[in-house]
Scaffold this motif. Sequence first.
Motif, short mmCIF file in Angstrom:
data_model
loop_
_atom_site.label_atom_id
_atom_site.label_comp_id
_atom_site.label_asym_id
_atom_site.label_seq_id
_atom_site.Cartn_x
_atom_site.Cartn_y
_atom_site.Cartn_z
N GLN A 187 0.82 -1.21 0.00
CA GLN A 187 0.00 0.00 0.00
C GLN A 187 0.85 1.26 0.00
N ALA A 188 1.99 1.24 0.66
CA ALA A 188 2.89 2.39 0.64
C ALA A 188 3.41 2.63 -0.77
N ARG A 189 3.76 1.56 -1.47
CA ARG A 189 4.21 1.68 -2.85
C ARG A 189 3.08 2.18 -3.75
N ALA A 190 1.88 1.71 -3.49
CA ALA A 190 0.73 2.13 -4.29
C ALA A 190 0.50 3.64 -4.17
N ARG A 191 0.77 4.20 -3.00
CA ARG A 191 0.63 5.65 -2.82
C ARG A 191 1.64 6.41 -3.68
N VAL A 192 2.85 5.90 -3.75
CA VAL A 192 3.86 6.52 -4.62
C VAL A 192 3.42 6.40 -6.08
N ASP A 193 2.96 5.20 -6.46
CA ASP A 193 2.49 4.99 -7.83
C ASP A 193 1.32 5.91 -8.16
N ALA A 223 3.58 10.64 0.24
CA ALA A 223 3.10 9.26 0.30
C ALA A 223 3.16 8.67 1.71
N GLY A 224 3.52 9.48 2.70
CA GLY A 224 3.60 8.93 4.06
C GLY A 224 4.61 9.67 4.91
N VAL A 284 10.32 10.49 2.93
CA VAL A 284 10.49 11.00 1.57
C VAL A 284 10.50 9.85 0.59
N SER A 285 9.91 10.07 -0.59
CA SER A 285 9.83 9.03 -1.60
C SER A 285 10.05 9.63 -2.98
N LEU A 286 9.98 8.78 -3.99
CA LEU A 286 10.08 9.28 -5.37
C LEU A 286 8.99 10.30 -5.66
N ALA A 287 7.83 10.16 -5.03
CA ALA A 287 6.74 11.12 -5.26
C ALA A 287 7.19 12.53 -4.88
N ASP A 288 7.83 12.68 -3.75
CA ASP A 288 8.29 13.99 -3.30
C ASP A 288 9.38 14.55 -4.21
N LEU A 289 10.28 13.68 -4.62
CA LEU A 289 11.38 14.12 -5.48
C LEU A 289 10.86 14.62 -6.82
N VAL A 290 9.93 13.88 -7.40
CA VAL A 290 9.35 14.29 -8.68
C VAL A 290 8.56 15.58 -8.49
#
Length: 275
Positions: free
Chosen positions: A125-131, A194-195, A198-204
């Motif tokens: 689910q954490a990955r799904a939020r990034v996706d 996404a939680g 920090v994740s790819l979502a934030d970087l993008v």
Amino acid sequence: MGRGRGVGRAAGRQSQRPPYCVRCPWRREAGLPPTMGLELYLDLLSQPCRAVYIFAKKNSIPFELRTVDLRKGQHLSDAFAQISPLQKVPVLKDGDFTLTESVAILLYMTRKYKVPDHWYPQDLQARARVDEYLAWQHMALRRNCLRALWHKVMLPVFLGEPVSPEMLAATLAELDVTLQVLEDKFLQDKAFLAGPHVSLADLVAITELMHPVGAGCQVFEGRPKLAVWRQRVEAAVGEVLFQEAHEVILKAKHSQPADPTIKQKMMSRVLAMIQ
């Protein structure tokens, strides 16, 4: 950067050669073998290029930087078309393997290299939020940040094409709506998009938002939640790396006018890109 894994003389160091390699003329003419390590074809004027660059540097991924100067039209050359038929950056080359599209490149690096799990979590689910964010942003935040930069700076300053006040106002209003969605739907009351990490979502997202910032737009003004999030992302990336990656875009408003030949080649592509 780990010295032992570097490509060429230094991992992540820009080559002084033209931005073409592997099967490209200058390596053959110099009698050099094909480069077999990771190569990234980038221009840090480009927001997805900045995301790829920051991710690779932050995670000590060894690479050879091949700068493709968009404002000089290097991406439109026949030589670069041999590397990327789409004539866009970023491009990743890993030996004989070539990959385009920034999200695909980021995911490739998360899978090939041992990077911290928070960038692209193993948890379903954490990955799904990034996706979810990566799927949304391309035609939403990316589009509107790109249009803000071009309508406010690049069209009038770089290409010498006037933009009406009405067009600019409409573009900035659309960006404002998108920023509200970013806050309400994705950031909410979390530390990151996404939680808690920090994740790819934030970087993008942050590299997209620096586009209108480079155009002089105060996108964080009046948005304290978004402003604090930016500080968290910058701290997670590292302030020095963050500033290094955004040096080019923060000077975009001082771009020199395009060469008329380059302008002629670019104009139709630019208009299609910012529609």
